[in-house]
Design an enzyme around this catalytic site. Structure first.
Site, PDB file in Angstrom:
ATOM      1  N   PHE A 124       0.857  -1.196   0.000  1.00 14.49           N
ATOM      2  CA  PHE A 124       0.000   0.000   0.000  1.00 14.49           C
ATOM      3  C   PHE A 124       0.888   1.239   0.000  1.00 14.49           C
ATOM      4  CE2 PHE A 124      -2.281   3.414   2.210  1.00 14.49           C
ATOM      5  CZ  PHE A 124      -3.430   3.475   1.427  1.00 14.49           C
ATOM      6  N   GLY A 125       0.723   2.097  -0.996  1.00 17.05           N
ATOM      7  CA  GLY A 125       1.472   3.356  -1.083  1.00 17.05           C
ATOM      8  C   GLY A 125       0.554   4.531  -0.815  1.00 17.05           C
ATOM      9  N   TYR A 126       1.033   5.493  -0.014  1.00 13.33           N
ATOM     10  CA  TYR A 126       0.191   6.648   0.344  1.00 13.33           C
ATOM     11  C   TYR A 126       0.910   7.975   0.142  1.00 13.33           C
ATOM     12  CZ  TYR A 126       3.059   6.192   4.493  1.00 13.33           C
ATOM     13  OH  TYR A 126       4.143   6.108   5.332  1.00 13.33           O
ATOM     14  N   GLY A 127       2.180   7.917  -0.253  1.00 19.14           N
ATOM     15  CA  GLY A 127       2.949   9.151  -0.479  1.00 19.14           C
ATOM     16  C   GLY A 127       3.542   9.118  -1.866  1.00 19.14           C
ATOM     17  N   SER A 128       4.864   9.192  -1.929  1.00 16.24           N
ATOM     18  CA  SER A 128       5.489   9.174  -3.258  1.00 16.24           C
ATOM     19  C   SER A 128       5.208   7.858  -3.990  1.00 16.24           C
ATOM     20  CB  SER A 128       6.999   9.399  -3.154  1.00 16.24           C
ATOM     21  OG  SER A 128       7.631   8.292  -2.549  1.00 16.24           O
TER      22      SER A 128
ATOM     23  N   GLU B  87      13.034   3.662   0.923  1.00 13.14           N
ATOM     24  CA  GLU B  87      12.274   4.046   2.124  1.00 13.14           C
ATOM     25  C   GLU B  87      13.111   3.935   3.403  1.00 13.14           C
ATOM     26  OE1 GLU B  87       9.217   5.269   1.726  1.00 13.14           O
ATOM     27  OE2 GLU B  87       9.270   4.869  -0.429  1.00 13.14           O
TER      28      GLU B  87
END
Ligand code: SIN
Length: 196
Positions: free
Chosen positions: A24-28, A99
């Protein structure tokens, strides 16, 4: 905890033996998907809010003058929208390095926002907790916007990170009051500095 979380993340065994894992990605990770993925679906996680509370020493700032990037903060009833990617486990190698400045791989449930199946999955999210060395924590939004306006790092200006995220959320049709407030603050600052 050291600044570099790569070694911690390499120890995760939860998905050992799986051919693919949902991330799950929520930023870049929403707008910069420069890694191999098998499938991509809009998704949300519950009980978390996106906040520009994490310092960036390696991408959008420097150790001397950190920028600000997003992490997730626990908040009952909150929903954070993002993008889920089904990836081969080997893809965690470059992602752990990308990250590495405080983010740990954490197991999460994600709910997909499209009509395809399955409707939800267990997967991984990179989370930078309040105990990591690069954590900056809360600040008034005007102050966060000033820091973002002033910061640059090896991946480029901090402002581009914020504006790319706001644009991606808008294109996906999702609201995020914190991100859009920072975007407005940043534009106001840039208008003022053009006038000066
Ligand atoms: C993410 O996008 O999911 C993590 C934070 C970032 O890389 O901006």
């Amino acid at each position: 905890m050291s600044f570099d979380t790569t070694a911690y993340n390499r120890q995760m065994t939860h998905f050992d033996g799986h051919d693919s894992v949902w991330l799950f990605g929520y930023g870049s990770l929403i707008w910069k998907a420069d890694f191999d993925y098998l499938e991509r679906r809009p998704a949300a996680i519950h009980g978390w809010s996106r906040r520009f509370w994490q310092g960036s020493h390696d991408h959008r700032g420097t150790p001397e003058a950190p920028g600000r990037v997003v992490t997730l903060v626990e908040q009952a009833d909150a929903v954070c929208h993002g993008m889920a990617y089904r990836i081969a486990p080997r893809v965690f190698e470059p992602l752990d390095i990308r990250e590495k400045n405080g983010y740990l791989r954490v197991v999460t449930r994600m709910d997909f926002m499209d009509d395809a199946t399955p409707p939800m999955a267990e997967g991984v999210v990179y989370l930078a907790g309040a105990d990591n060395a690069a954590y900056l924590g809360p600040a008034p939004e005007a102050e966060i916007a000033r820091q973002i306006a002033a910061s640059h790092g090896p991946s480029g200006p901090n402002r581009d990170y914020l504006l790319n995220l706001a644009q991606a959320l808008r294109e996906l049709g999702w609201d995020d009051a914190h991100v859009f407030a920072l975007e407005r603050e940043l534009h106001a600052l840039e208008v003022t500095s053009e006038r000066d």
